[in-house]
Design an enzyme around this catalytic site. Sequence first.
Site, PDB file in Angstrom:
ATOM      1  N   GLY A 157      -8.009  -7.709   5.434  1.00  0.00           N
ATOM      2  CA  GLY A 157      -8.776  -7.859   6.662  1.00  0.00           C
ATOM      3  C   GLY A 157      -8.034  -8.494   7.811  1.00  0.00           C
ATOM      4  N   MET A 204      -5.146  -7.345   9.341  1.00  0.00           N
ATOM      5  CA  MET A 204      -4.503  -6.419  10.283  1.00  0.00           C
ATOM      6  C   MET A 204      -5.392  -5.196  10.494  1.00  0.00           C
ATOM      7  SD  MET A 204      -0.495  -6.818   9.219  1.00  0.00           S
ATOM      8  CE  MET A 204      -0.763  -6.491   7.480  1.00  0.00           C
ATOM      9  N   TYR A 206      12.554 -33.753 -18.399  1.00  0.00           N
ATOM     10  CA  TYR A 206      11.103 -33.767 -18.594  1.00  0.00           C
ATOM     11  C   TYR A 206      10.406 -33.938 -17.263  1.00  0.00           C
ATOM     12  CZ  TYR A 206      11.147 -38.883 -18.028  1.00  0.00           C
ATOM     13  OH  TYR A 206      11.292 -40.158 -17.529  1.00  0.00           O
ATOM     14  N   LYS A 231       0.832  -1.209   0.000  1.00  0.00           N
ATOM     15  CA  LYS A 231       0.000   0.000   0.000  1.00  0.00           C
ATOM     16  C   LYS A 231       0.860   1.250   0.000  1.00  0.00           C
ATOM     17  CE  LYS A 231      -3.692  -0.327   2.333  1.00  0.00           C
ATOM     18  NZ  LYS A 231      -4.612  -0.507   3.475  1.00  0.00           N
ATOM     19  N   CYS A 238       8.310 -38.560 -12.429  1.00  0.00           N
ATOM     20  CA  CYS A 238       6.985 -39.102 -12.756  1.00  0.00           C
ATOM     21  C   CYS A 238       6.048 -39.126 -11.558  1.00  0.00           C
ATOM     22  CB  CYS A 238       7.112 -40.507 -13.338  1.00  0.00           C
ATOM     23  SG  CYS A 238       7.879 -41.711 -12.227  1.00  0.00           S
ATOM     24  N   SER A 246      14.221 -41.789 -13.492  1.00  0.00           N
ATOM     25  CA  SER A 246      12.934 -41.138 -13.318  1.00  0.00           C
ATOM     26  C   SER A 246      12.647 -41.077 -11.825  1.00  0.00           C
ATOM     27  CB  SER A 246      11.817 -41.898 -14.040  1.00  0.00           C
ATOM     28  OG  SER A 246      10.581 -41.240 -13.864  1.00  0.00           O
ATOM     29  N   HIS A 248      -5.440 -42.271  -2.145  1.00  0.00           N
ATOM     30  CA  HIS A 248      -5.621 -43.057  -3.371  1.00  0.00           C
ATOM     31  C   HIS A 248      -6.696 -42.448  -4.251  1.00  0.00           C
ATOM     32  CE1 HIS A 248      -7.444 -46.308  -5.787  1.00  0.00           C
ATOM     33  NE2 HIS A 248      -6.195 -46.700  -5.932  1.00  0.00           N
ATOM     34  N   ARG A 286      -3.184   2.955   8.786  1.00  0.00           N
ATOM     35  CA  ARG A 286      -3.504   1.668   8.142  1.00  0.00           C
ATOM     36  C   ARG A 286      -2.254   0.801   8.048  1.00  0.00           C
ATOM     37  NH1 ARG A 286      -8.334   2.045   4.896  1.00  0.00           N
ATOM     38  NH2 ARG A 286      -9.100   4.183   4.718  1.00  0.00           N
ATOM     39  N   ARG A 317      -3.511  -0.648  -6.819  1.00  0.00           N
ATOM     40  CA  ARG A 317      -2.727  -1.885  -6.839  1.00  0.00           C
ATOM     41  C   ARG A 317      -3.043  -2.608  -8.133  1.00  0.00           C
ATOM     42  NH1 ARG A 317      -6.159  -4.795  -2.012  1.00  0.00           N
ATOM     43  NH2 ARG A 317      -8.177  -4.696  -3.036  1.00  0.00           N
TER      44      ARG A 317
END
Length: 909
Positions: A99, A101, A880, A21, A860, A792, A450, A90, A334
């Site tokens: 909201g 602080m 990859y 701010k 993977c 991998s 799972h 502020r 902002r």
Amino acid sequence: MTYVQDFSAGGKDQKDLLGGKGANLAEMTRLGLPVPPGFTITTEACREYMRTGRLPDSLRVEVTMAVRRMEDAIGRGLGDVHDPLLVSVRSGAKFSMPGMMETVLNVGLNDASVRGLAEFSGDERFAWDSYRRLIQMFGKTVLDIDGDLFADALDAAKAARGVTADVDLDADALRELVATFQQIVREHAGREFPQHPREQLDLAIVAVLKSWNTERARLYRRRERIPDDLGTAVNVCAMVFGNLGDTSGTGVAFTRDPATGRTGDYGDYLVNAQGEDVVAGIRNTLSLADMERIDPRSHAELRQAMRSLETHYRDLCDVEFTVERGKLWMLQTRVGKRTAPAAFQIATQLVDEHLITMDEAMSRVTGAQLSQLMFPSFDPTAERTLLTKAMAASPGAAVGAAVFDPATAEQRAATGEPVILVRRETNPDDLGGMIAAAGVLTARGGKTSHAAVVARGMGRTCVVGAEDLEVDSAGRRMTVRGNGPSAGAVIDEGTVISIDGASGEVFLGAVPVQPSPVSTYLEEGLEAALDRAGDDRQTADLVTAVHRILAHADERRRLRVHANADTAEDARRARSLGAQGIGLCRTEHMFLGERRVLIERVVLADDDATRQEALDALLPLQRADFTALLTEMDGLPTTIRLLDPPLHEFLPDLTELSVRVALAEAAGTPDPEDVTLLAAVRRMHEANPMLGLRGVRLGLAVPGLFALQIRAICEATADRLAAGGTPHAEIMVPLVGSVMELHLIREEAERIMAEVGAARGVTLDLPVGAMIELPRAALTADRIAAEAQFFSFGTNDLTQTTWGFSRDDVEGSFFPEYIANGVLTISPFETIDAKGVGRLVQIAVEEGRATRPDITVGVCGEHGGDPESIRFFDAVGLDYVSCSPFRVPVARLEAGRAVVLGDDHDGTR
């Protein structure tokens, strides 16, 4: 050290020091926009206060000097009895914490200056209402008085006057209310409300600094992964008033529509109002077009200021403004938050307006936003009945009949009926039902259970951990527990329910679903998506914007993106979504259902003939599986992992089998086969199967098992070559911990390649690599690379074995407490633990390449589709990432963003 900086001295690049701010107020001041005079107490002051528990010695002097400069600039004095200056105090941290602080407004009012404010404003009611607001806010925020005491007194004042709204209280009523509020302060703070304006200011500054460490602020930072040591700045600004009559007003505006991305001015305006009136919803707001009609001069100034800000920030900006008697004041700006559709469209609009580059456009959207665009969603305007809310595990909107076992799910889905599979928790045997279902709902489990992992892999909507649901699979029903409005509701099988995988909500009945045009584009191409959009310009613009950014990501990314796919259907979908190969085919999923009895015989056989008979029956089935997969992935690398289940998944349940044998023996009718089977299962039973006979250990311990799979892969490759295809199968050995384990399997693989090649008249030289999922494998990667042609990383198991966590257990037990207490900032199963697990990955990459410079290295595990993890993998030099098919577009985008954003990744604490 200087702790105070005037707005005129800073800029937007000083967020670390001035907070977001303060930095933006300074930037607007520097641009010459009409910002009320003010100053920022820097984050250094907050950090000093946190370290010592007291304000820096020089701060009071610096504040005095800054206040005097502010008084000179605005021509009023703090607490002046005729022409008072009032200030707001502020918070303002580097990262937005809405909201969390504290704020105190109207600082500077007292029993004398309130009369000066009435004189200055010509409005006695306004003056006493401002004083009332100060005492109420100050009492709650600074003096820690229960806010309900003030609220109750306000309600009593309205009741006494027979009015319902605050604005209906006249000056006399507000004067009396001020006296009541001052009495509340006396009784509950043990002191008079401070009359000296400077004491008010000093106490308000301390209150804002203290609010950095309130419980709600700490909780918010843990959730948003904001460091605790940043501290907050404090912004002290001269107050201007939008409630000084019909020539005053206040509003919030956006330089573009943050919901859709459309260009133009969007916002709300209220005449004769204060800022909180706009957001509180107590009055119907006007549009900016209405403001232009009411106050054309201020509107023109506002539009020019907004254009200047958007040009300067080169992005959508939102602003807060006040008009005080015809004078426009800019109170805040902002870079504005926006929806996922708006993010993509605004990014490409700014490219077309030559304000940003395509690299910058790509950096301003995220994989998470793209994921939101891919899933269907429920119509937000439709009526719905909430049953419960649980954990959102895999996004989307799914509607179907509740069913409670996988067989029923498959049967009903086969008739074309959409179903939701409801389970306490899922296991591999449920896979058929999960594939058939439109969505999965479980009463237990976390985001990497799972159900969650498999559902995400298939692109199925999934909600897990619905603890308020008592699932009775035998009775084919579930009951809603708890104290919610649907408590006690019983959902029988066949009842239609709807689950929202984005919010975790579960609804009774069918909530209307809206399809995703972006999914159409990703799976069928841009032309098909545009055809389907028709005259809907907004949809057409959205899919075009997504296409442009994703195409640019593909051009810029270094990482290839593969997919985890176990079936030809999964592979086909992955390829349509842009996968450049298969990074993980989990063959254990191929041994469920009718094939399970064959793999049981292989594992439990006590003679070679019985085992070989089962292996012979499995060979053509496996060969067909691999042939179908290689056909879909023709020309692309296809990494097939040899069998890696915990052994218990392929054995009869010990408890159930023991009970069956005991009952049969008690009845005098024992089954010899069951008795023999029970002895074998007991012999193979493991206390901790996840760390037992699985992976390469199983392949070495059970003769012929890995040989079967390797032969099937080789024969499928030969078949595809004979058919004119270009298969690129790769053999991956799981759970390697020693180079000798890999050596033995590779030796067997080379023998089988030679045999099959000779029989088919082809030369087979399939790469054999190691799955790195044990810390020892990572730490001895230099030795393993001597035998491995690729690595991998199985980061799911590598995380489990590094942390000593059981993924299926910890998320639902102590992870919430760990995250709440700051031990973890996010589950290490969601985002790679860069400092621990990630360090092992980095060691393995560096030492593996030292031995074999041309070794291919990928990942993977589930982390292969996680945005922050992808940035880490790019930074450490992987070739990859591989993820579930549905996450392939997200991984493509994030791999491109990784190149632009660099290696700024945090990891798990």
